[in-house]
Structures are given as C-alpha cells and as structure tokens.
Design a protein around this motif. Structure first.
Motif, PDB file in Angstrom:
ATOM      1  N   ARG A 211     -21.687  -6.876 -89.627  1.00  0.00           N
ATOM      2  CA  ARG A 211     -20.645  -5.844 -89.532  1.00  0.00           C
ATOM      3  C   ARG A 211     -19.510  -6.133 -90.522  1.00  0.00           C
ATOM      4  NH1 ARG A 211     -21.484  -2.467 -85.276  1.00  0.00           N
ATOM      5  NH2 ARG A 211     -23.075  -3.168 -83.792  1.00  0.00           N
ATOM      6  N   THR A 212     -18.729  -5.115 -90.777  1.00  0.00           N
ATOM      7  CA  THR A 212     -17.648  -5.265 -91.756  1.00  0.00           C
ATOM      8  C   THR A 212     -16.437  -5.998 -91.189  1.00  0.00           C
ATOM      9  OG1 THR A 212     -16.788  -3.101 -91.156  1.00  0.00           O
ATOM     10  CG2 THR A 212     -18.317  -3.179 -93.009  1.00  0.00           C
ATOM     11  N   GLY A 213     -16.400  -6.160 -89.874  1.00  0.00           N
ATOM     12  CA  GLY A 213     -15.304  -6.892 -89.245  1.00  0.00           C
ATOM     13  C   GLY A 213     -15.793  -7.622 -88.010  1.00  0.00           C
ATOM     14  N   PRO A 214     -14.930  -8.450 -87.426  1.00  0.00           N
ATOM     15  CA  PRO A 214     -15.356  -9.335 -86.336  1.00  0.00           C
ATOM     16  C   PRO A 214     -15.345  -8.668 -84.954  1.00  0.00           C
ATOM     17  CG  PRO A 214     -13.099  -9.815 -86.899  1.00  0.00           C
ATOM     18  CD  PRO A 214     -13.543  -8.715 -87.829  1.00  0.00           C
ATOM     19  N   SER A 215     -16.041  -7.572 -84.787  1.00  0.00           N
ATOM     20  CA  SER A 215     -16.261  -7.018 -83.452  1.00  0.00           C
ATOM     21  C   SER A 215     -17.245  -5.872 -83.588  1.00  0.00           C
ATOM     22  CB  SER A 215     -14.963  -6.528 -82.802  1.00  0.00           C
ATOM     23  OG  SER A 215     -14.632  -5.232 -83.258  1.00  0.00           O
ATOM     24  N   THR A 216     -17.771  -5.436 -82.475  1.00  0.00           N
ATOM     25  CA  THR A 216     -18.751  -4.348 -82.521  1.00  0.00           C
ATOM     26  C   THR A 216     -18.092  -3.005 -82.819  1.00  0.00           C
ATOM     27  OG1 THR A 216     -18.551  -4.180 -80.119  1.00  0.00           O
ATOM     28  CG2 THR A 216     -20.406  -5.452 -80.966  1.00  0.00           C
ATOM     29  N   ARG A 217     -16.758  -2.963 -82.873  1.00  0.00           N
ATOM     30  CA  ARG A 217     -16.079  -1.739 -83.291  1.00  0.00           C
ATOM     31  C   ARG A 217     -16.300  -1.468 -84.775  1.00  0.00           C
ATOM     32  NH1 ARG A 217     -10.931  -0.120 -80.902  1.00  0.00           N
ATOM     33  NH2 ARG A 217     -10.723  -0.913 -78.794  1.00  0.00           N
ATOM     34  N   TYR A 218     -16.559  -2.495 -85.525  1.00  0.00           N
ATOM     35  CA  TYR A 218     -16.713  -2.331 -86.969  1.00  0.00           C
ATOM     36  C   TYR A 218     -18.119  -1.840 -87.305  1.00  0.00           C
ATOM     37  CZ  TYR A 218     -12.240  -4.528 -87.850  1.00  0.00           C
ATOM     38  OH  TYR A 218     -10.898  -4.792 -87.901  1.00  0.00           O
ATOM     39  N   SER A 219     -18.192  -1.119 -88.415  1.00  0.00           N
ATOM     40  CA  SER A 219     -19.472  -0.514 -88.750  1.00  0.00           C
ATOM     41  C   SER A 219     -20.473  -1.560 -89.222  1.00  0.00           C
ATOM     42  CB  SER A 219     -19.283   0.569 -89.798  1.00  0.00           C
ATOM     43  OG  SER A 219     -18.375   0.141 -90.770  1.00  0.00           O
ATOM     44  N   LYS A 220     -21.719  -1.211 -88.997  1.00  0.00           N
ATOM     45  CA  LYS A 220     -22.831  -2.076 -89.374  1.00  0.00           C
ATOM     46  C   LYS A 220     -23.084  -1.913 -90.862  1.00  0.00           C
ATOM     47  CE  LYS A 220     -27.737  -2.197 -88.634  1.00  0.00           C
ATOM     48  NZ  LYS A 220     -28.887  -1.620 -87.932  1.00  0.00           N
ATOM     49  N   SER A 221     -23.277  -3.028 -91.550  1.00  0.00           N
ATOM     50  CA  SER A 221     -23.482  -2.933 -92.990  1.00  0.00           C
ATOM     51  C   SER A 221     -24.837  -3.446 -93.420  1.00  0.00           C
ATOM     52  CB  SER A 221     -22.398  -3.731 -93.708  1.00  0.00           C
ATOM     53  OG  SER A 221     -22.410  -5.058 -93.235  1.00  0.00           O
ATOM     54  N   ALA A 222     -25.484  -4.214 -92.563  1.00  0.00           N
ATOM     55  CA  ALA A 222     -26.791  -4.760 -92.915  1.00  0.00           C
ATOM     56  C   ALA A 222     -27.450  -5.273 -91.646  1.00  0.00           C
ATOM     57  CB  ALA A 222     -26.654  -5.908 -93.926  1.00  0.00           C
ATOM     58  N   SER A 223     -28.703  -5.636 -91.770  1.00  0.00           N
ATOM     59  CA  SER A 223     -29.431  -6.174 -90.634  1.00  0.00           C
ATOM     60  C   SER A 223     -30.237  -7.372 -91.137  1.00  0.00           C
ATOM     61  CB  SER A 223     -30.355  -5.089 -90.076  1.00  0.00           C
ATOM     62  OG  SER A 223     -31.109  -5.600 -89.019  1.00  0.00           O
ATOM     63  N   LEU A 224     -30.209  -8.452 -90.380  1.00  0.00           N
ATOM     64  CA  LEU A 224     -30.904  -9.667 -90.825  1.00  0.00           C
ATOM     65  C   LEU A 224     -32.053 -10.000 -89.870  1.00  0.00           C
ATOM     66  CD1 LEU A 224     -27.816 -11.893 -91.710  1.00  0.00           C
ATOM     67  CD2 LEU A 224     -29.314 -10.660 -93.297  1.00  0.00           C
ATOM     68  N   GLN A 225     -33.107 -10.544 -90.440  1.00  0.00           N
ATOM     69  CA  GLN A 225     -34.269 -10.881 -89.619  1.00  0.00           C
ATOM     70  C   GLN A 225     -34.236 -12.336 -89.171  1.00  0.00           C
ATOM     71  OE1 GLN A 225     -36.167  -8.458 -88.354  1.00  0.00           O
ATOM     72  NE2 GLN A 225     -34.598  -7.297 -89.459  1.00  0.00           N
ATOM     73  N   LYS A 226     -34.989 -12.626 -88.142  1.00  0.00           N
ATOM     74  CA  LYS A 226     -35.041 -13.957 -87.547  1.00  0.00           C
ATOM     75  C   LYS A 226     -35.431 -15.000 -88.596  1.00  0.00           C
ATOM     76  CE  LYS A 226     -36.311 -15.944 -83.157  1.00  0.00           C
ATOM     77  NZ  LYS A 226     -37.050 -17.184 -83.217  1.00  0.00           N
ATOM     78  N   ASP A 227     -34.815 -16.163 -88.508  1.00  0.00           N
ATOM     79  CA  ASP A 227     -35.085 -17.324 -89.355  1.00  0.00           C
ATOM     80  C   ASP A 227     -34.554 -17.189 -90.790  1.00  0.00           C
ATOM     81  OD1 ASP A 227     -36.337 -18.502 -87.172  1.00  0.00           O
ATOM     82  OD2 ASP A 227     -38.296 -17.702 -87.744  1.00  0.00           O
ATOM     83  N   VAL A 228     -33.860 -16.098 -91.081  1.00  0.00           N
ATOM     84  CA  VAL A 228     -33.234 -15.952 -92.400  1.00  0.00           C
ATOM     85  C   VAL A 228     -32.070 -16.952 -92.490  1.00  0.00           C
ATOM     86  CG1 VAL A 228     -31.666 -14.425 -93.688  1.00  0.00           C
ATOM     87  CG2 VAL A 228     -33.901 -13.591 -92.907  1.00  0.00           C
ATOM     88  N   LYS A 229     -31.941 -17.552 -93.661  1.00  0.00           N
ATOM     89  CA  LYS A 229     -30.874 -18.530 -93.873  1.00  0.00           C
ATOM     90  C   LYS A 229     -29.603 -17.833 -94.347  1.00  0.00           C
ATOM     91  CE  LYS A 229     -30.358 -22.794 -96.581  1.00  0.00           C
ATOM     92  NZ  LYS A 229     -31.128 -23.692 -97.464  1.00  0.00           N
ATOM     93  N   VAL A 230     -28.472 -18.201 -93.761  1.00  0.00           N
ATOM     94  CA  VAL A 230     -27.184 -17.648 -94.192  1.00  0.00           C
ATOM     95  C   VAL A 230     -26.203 -18.803 -94.384  1.00  0.00           C
ATOM     96  CG1 VAL A 230     -27.564 -15.489 -92.919  1.00  0.00           C
ATOM     97  CG2 VAL A 230     -26.277 -17.344 -91.845  1.00  0.00           C
ATOM     98  N   VAL A 231     -25.124 -18.548 -95.124  1.00  0.00           N
ATOM     99  CA  VAL A 231     -24.075 -19.563 -95.236  1.00  0.00           C
ATOM    100  C   VAL A 231     -22.765 -18.948 -94.748  1.00  0.00           C
ATOM    101  CG1 VAL A 231     -25.008 -21.091 -96.994  1.00  0.00           C
ATOM    102  CG2 VAL A 231     -23.937 -18.953 -97.692  1.00  0.00           C
ATOM    103  N   SER A 232     -21.975 -19.770 -94.077  1.00  0.00           N
ATOM    104  CA  SER A 232     -20.747 -19.223 -93.488  1.00  0.00           C
ATOM    105  C   SER A 232     -19.520 -19.826 -94.140  1.00  0.00           C
ATOM    106  CB  SER A 232     -20.708 -19.515 -91.991  1.00  0.00           C
ATOM    107  OG  SER A 232     -20.304 -20.849 -91.768  1.00  0.00           O
ATOM    108  N   SER A 233     -18.429 -19.064 -94.132  1.00  0.00           N
ATOM    109  CA  SER A 233     -17.171 -19.607 -94.648  1.00  0.00           C
ATOM    110  C   SER A 233     -16.179 -19.874 -93.522  1.00  0.00           C
ATOM    111  CB  SER A 233     -16.560 -18.669 -95.682  1.00  0.00           C
ATOM    112  OG  SER A 233     -15.937 -17.567 -95.075  1.00  0.00           O
ATOM    113  N   HIS A 234     -16.044 -18.975 -92.574  1.00  0.00           N
ATOM    114  CA  HIS A 234     -15.070 -19.203 -91.513  1.00  0.00           C
ATOM    115  C   HIS A 234     -15.401 -18.370 -90.290  1.00  0.00           C
ATOM    116  CE1 HIS A 234     -13.587 -15.557 -93.460  1.00  0.00           C
ATOM    117  NE2 HIS A 234     -12.881 -15.302 -92.366  1.00  0.00           N
ATOM    118  N   GLU A 235     -14.780 -18.758 -89.183  1.00  0.00           N
ATOM    119  CA  GLU A 235     -14.991 -18.045 -87.937  1.00  0.00           C
ATOM    120  C   GLU A 235     -13.745 -17.239 -87.589  1.00  0.00           C
ATOM    121  OE1 GLU A 235     -16.034 -20.904 -84.942  1.00  0.00           O
ATOM    122  OE2 GLU A 235     -17.777 -21.609 -86.087  1.00  0.00           O
TER     123      GLU A 235
END
Ligand SMILES: [Zn+2]
Length: 482
Positions: A211-235
C-alpha cells in the motif's frame, strides 16, 4: 546485525518506481492548505492521520497543540485512540484525544510534566516536534533537542530556518507538522532520497497487498507472492516500508518472516558471557534458548518517578541483577540496554528479533499519582501481532507469582494489554510492573538494593518456572537464586 543485499539493491536501480504519492494521494477537500504542502496534507488525510475542523477547513497556520501532536503521531503509528482514563489529571477520559495521548505516552513518544500534568493545550515547538518524531520513528538522537533536529535534517525530513538554526524554540504550525510527519512516514516526500533498505525479509503469505501508506486506508499499489524477498528501511507502527521488484510501499509486518526458509532454524550466535556447564544436569536444549531482558525507559526518558526515585534506574538495576543470575546458566541472555540509554520501543523489539529471542521480559515500575500500589504483569492477547499468546500468558503468570512471593506487595494480577514491546514482538513476551514508584510502601522496596535483588531473583525464577512448565529440565538452576 542486519544483512544487506547488494545484489538486490543493484537490481532495483533499474526499476522505475511504479507508484508514488503523486498518483495516489487523494484530494482531501481542504481549501485552505497552501500548495506547497498539499500533497503531504492530502496524504495524511487519506490515511485518516490529519483531520481538519471541517471537510474544507484544515487551519494550516494554527499552532499545533500537544494533544494534536499526540493524535497525529498516534494515528500514524496506528496506536489505540479509544478514549480512556489517562495518568494525567489534566486529561480526562472525556477528552477526545485521551486515548491517543495515553497510547503515545505508553510508547514513550511523549511524556508529561511534573505534578501529573500533560498540558494538552500547550503549543508545540519545532524542537519538541523533532524529539517526538525521533522517538516515534526510532531515530537515534542522543536525547537532546539538537540531536533530534539533526536526526530530522539528515534524513531530509526538516530543514533549518533562514537564519541557519533549526529554530528549536519556535512554535510549529499544523501544516509544517503535517509535512514533517508525511516525510517521516513516506520517504518519497523527503527533500532528498534517504531511505536505506537494509533488512531482508521474505513474504509469508500469498497476494500480500503493498500500500502507499501504513494502513489499509491507503490504496493498494502492488501485490507480492509468497516467499518473495523484500528489503525494508523502516517501520511505521506495525507496517514496514519495503522495496521489492514491484517498487516501494508499505506492507503489514505480520506477513513477513526474517528467514529464507519457512522453518525456524536458528543459526549460531555469539553470547554475552553465558557460561554453559557451570551448573550441572541442566537440559542441553537450554543452550539454544535466548532470553531478552528489557529494562524500560532510560536516557532522556526517566519513566515514572516518585520520592526522588526514577523508574529507569530501578528497572536497569533490576535487569542487570537478573542478567547476573543467568550468567551461570546455559541460557543466552541479551539486554536491550545495559546503561542509561534510550533505545526506542521498535529498537527493542527489532533487537529481540535479531537475536532470535525465545523469551522477552520487559521490566517496569508503575505510577498513578500515589493512588495505586502493587505488582502486576502484562502479556499481549491478540495473535495478530504476536502469535505467542498462550506462552506469553504462561510466562507472565509465572513471573507474577514469583514477584508476589518475593516482593510481598499487593497482587494486581496478570493482565492483557497492548504495550508496544510485547505486542509487536514475535516470541513469548511479558511486561512486569514491579510496584508503584509513587506509592510510599512500594517505593520503600523499589529504592532498596535488597528488594531489587529479590525482584531480580523473582524474574529469574519466573523464567525458570516457565521453562519447567514447557517441559525443560531446569531443576539444577534454581539454586542460583537461593
Ligand atoms: Zn515504564
């Protein structure tokens, strides 16, 4: 502590962002917001974080009050805003911001003034804003206004004033506060690219919404499949800002895992001076068990206080004494702080997870304007953020029983509550409130080295009781607390 993935980072260089605020932030309907801040205010409005006095009036130039600041930040972090009793005599439960204020205080983002006051209508300065944001987003700032100012400027969240200073003592308007908050949440709004994607996760569910922001109020921008690797910057609260082959965005933390394999294999770890084998006949499986001790508060955050005693000092000493008791056991024990420092609440849970902790115990002392007394222990009761509900309750129950035996204070029970460090954790976790620092009788014990030693033994024994209940052979370890 964190693994970086150079290859992955390089791969992302060739992928254009597929979405951003410019395509998703919905117009809020405010007619009084200056153009320079429209994107940011709309972004916060979309997430229900910033609201106006009506559908069209945002009142951008009004100075932010402490109650408003607490509300904006608490909403951004998805804290519980339900109106409730607070620890402050100038914030009644009927105050519309009471829930946000108490939640932000519980998380260590804001604190009150002497005499049990919060001063909800007091104006917020730029310096205070910087400290709040640093605490809310876990920036290291060394406890000073200048450190907090630097934490924001170095990230491209705020800039200085025309005179070259940060203007720490200047009041901050609602619109400027909103711009800084939007930048802290979403790096796409920052004045420079400062998100650093360092921690690797794997998606643990199918069709995970980004999503474009940190809650389900924000619009969905993409969908990821199981076991896909991602990298995070902050929570941001229980959401994580990630980068994947599909671009950047926010996903809910509970759908990520930090190991490539879905199984819970545990790599070898350095330990902090545990001494396996000193006590004979202990269960060999204990050598793989990692205990995280978390003395609350610290540094700029004294926690509760009473009779010239500060919570941060009481709980650090108790934690160090508990750690000492574990040194002759096979357990590996890590402390979130060993000195007068203030790791943010998310630093503490991140640390615990990075150490693959099996048990997390946070140590605190209570306060209630002198009105309350006794010992209580908390666990978190919803598996949505911490799946270990029954084990957390078991741990809290064992610790509470031992503390009652040791401290002989009033039994306030074992209770569920969403304190950050036990809620946003991924291991059995308990938060112990030894006693009330502002109650004369409890304070007598908390200020005494003898009674703090008893409290440490109680924490040690409570953890052993927990392991015993889980079927581990720990009998030979009890003698250390004799
Ligand atoms: Zn505390």
């Amino acid at each position: 502590m964190r693994k970086s993935s150079i290859i992955l980072t390089l791969a992302f260089c060739f992928i254009l962002p597929l979405f951003g605020f410019h395509t998703t932030a919905q117009a809020s309907g405010f007619t009084d917001v200056p153009k320079r801040a429209l994107k940011e205010v709309n972004y916060l409005a979309e997430g229900g974080i910033a609201t106006g006095s009506s559908a069209t009036i945002f009142a951008p130039d009004t100075i932010v009050t402490r109650a408003e600041a607490a509300t904006f930040i608490a909403r951004a972090l998805q804290l519980d805003g339900k109106q409730k009793q607070t620890v402050f005599k100038d914030v009644a439960a009927s105050n519309p911001s009471s829930g946000y204020i108490q939640s932000a205080v519980d998380k260590g983002i804001l604190s009150g003034y002497s005499g049990g006051r919060f001063l909800p209508d007091k104006d917020v300065t730029r310096g205070e804003m910087a400290v709040m944001m640093s605490r809310a987003f876990g920036y290291e700032f060394g406890g000073s206004l200048s450190g907090a100012a630097k934490a924001l400027t170095s990230r491209g969240i705020a800039s200085g004033m025309e005179d070259g200073t940060f203007g720490s003592d200047k009041q901050i308007t609602r619109v400027d506060f909103s711009v800084f908050l939007a930048r802290a949440i979403n790096p796409e709004f920052r004045m420079k690219q400062t998100a650093s994607f360092k921690q690797t996760f794997w998606v643990n569910t199918n069709n995970l919404n980004v999503r474009t922001g940190p809650s389900t109020r924000y619009s969905k921008s993409a969908s990821l499949q199981k076991d896909v690797k991602v990298v995070s910057s902050h929570e941001v609260g229980s959401w994580v800002y990630i980068k994947s082959a599909n671009g950047t965005g926010f996903v809910h933390k509970s759908y990520l895992r930090n190991t490539e394999e879905a199984s819970n294999s545990r790599p070898g770890e350095d330990d902090n001076g545990s001494n396996p084998g000193t006590i004979g006949n202990a269960d060999p499986r204990l050598a793989n068990q990692v205990i995280i001790l978390d003395p609350g508060h610290g540094g700029t955050d004294p926690g509760a206080s009473g009779f010239n005693l500060r919570e941060k000092d009481v709980v650090l000493d108790t934690g160090l004494k508990t750690n000492e008791l574990f040194k002759k056991t096979p357990f590996k024990v890590y402390m979130t702080r060993t000195g007068d420092t203030f790791p943010s609440l998310s630093d503490r849970t991140k640390f615990a997870k990075s150490k693959n902790g099996n048990v997390f115990v946070s140590i605190h002392a209570n306060a209630s304007n002198g009105a309350g007394n006794g010992t209580e222990t908390y666990y978190y009761s919803s598996a949505a953020t911490n799946p270990y509900v029954s084990d957390s309750k078991l741990l809290a129950t064992k610790i509470q029983q031992r503390m009652l035996d040791a401290l002989q204070l009033k039994n306030r029970g074992v209770k569920p509550y969403g304190y950050y460090v036990i809620k946003y954790n991924s291991m059995p976790a308990a938060l112990a409130e030894l006693g009330f620092i502002d109650n004369a009788k409890d304070n007598e014990k908390l200020k005494s080295d003898y009674w703090r030693t008893q409290a440490a033994k109680a924490l040690y024994l409570g953890i052993l009781d927990y392991y015993k209940a889980k079927g581990y052979q720990v009998d030979s370890l009890y003698s250390a607390a004799k």
